[in-house]
Design a protein around this motif. Structure first.
Motif: not given
Length: 202
Positions: A60, A121-122, A125, A129, A142, A144-145, A157, A161, A175, A177
């Motif tokens: 993340a 944070r974004s 990421w 990416f 990916i 725990r985005l 996001l 992706e 993913f 999660d």
């Protein structure tokens, strides 16, 4: 109980002990989702997958080195310091990839001088990416985005992706999660694996 991942006949299999829990073809692209019951299970899964050759992990926080600038990170990760012509072509690819992520040339110039730890944070990421957009692994994981993101941020996001699938249609994405009733839906998700618990604590 230990978890491990192997690749046989171009299929990656994640096992808990001797029991297979997840299988992904490495040549058919698409999105897959594994939902872990808690953070410890998610960590076991990610550690098992990152030990498998050809797997790239995108955390993340983007996974870049926080004490280097963004430019220095890309120079290190993408080996930009080769010959001049090759470096110029890769710089153009990098700029194009960053613009695919919605960044303006002005923002890209500023980001190059920043350290990842100082970015939102974004954006951190997005930088991680872009690395995989330029150098796609056999399987992109990916990690725990969506934890802590608003629905709008998560949807943004996920839309970003989609660029990866457009550019690398035969490279699958997994993913990982955490179980939550607020997990956003993944478009065209090919498989869903739920790991509420492990048979034994390792």
């Amino acid at each position: 109980m230990s978890m491990h991942a192997t690749v046989t006949d171009r299929v990656l299999t994640l096992c808990e002990g001797a029991a297979p829990r997840l299988a992904i073809s490495l040549d058919q692209g698409g999105r897959h989702r594994l939902v872990a019951g808690d953070g410890a299970i998610a960590r076991y899964v990610v550690v098992a997958l990152e030990d498998c050759p050809g797997v790239g992990i995108l955390p993340a926080n983007g996974g870049l080195l926080g004490n280097l600038t963004v430019a220095a990170n890309f120079a290190l990760l993408l080996r930009y310091d080769t010959d001049t012509e090759d470096r110029r072509a890769r710089d153009q690819d990098l700029d194009a990839a960053l613009q695919f992520c919605g960044l303006t040339p002005e923002r890209i110039a500023v980001l190059a001088r920043e350290q990842p730890m100082n970015l939102e944070r974004s954006e951190r990421w997005k930088m991680g990416f872009v690395r995989y957009l330029l150098r796609p692994p056999e399987l992109l994981v990916i990690d725990r985005l969506f934890a802590g993101l608003t629905r709008r941020q998560a949807d943004g996001l996920i839309a970003l992706e989609a660029v990866y699938h457009a550019r690398h249609p035969f490279r699958p994405v997994l993913f990982v999660d955490l179980d939550s009733h607020e997990l956003p839906a993944l478009p065209d998700c090919r498989s869903l694996t739920e790991l509420a618990e492990l048979a034994e604590t390792p």
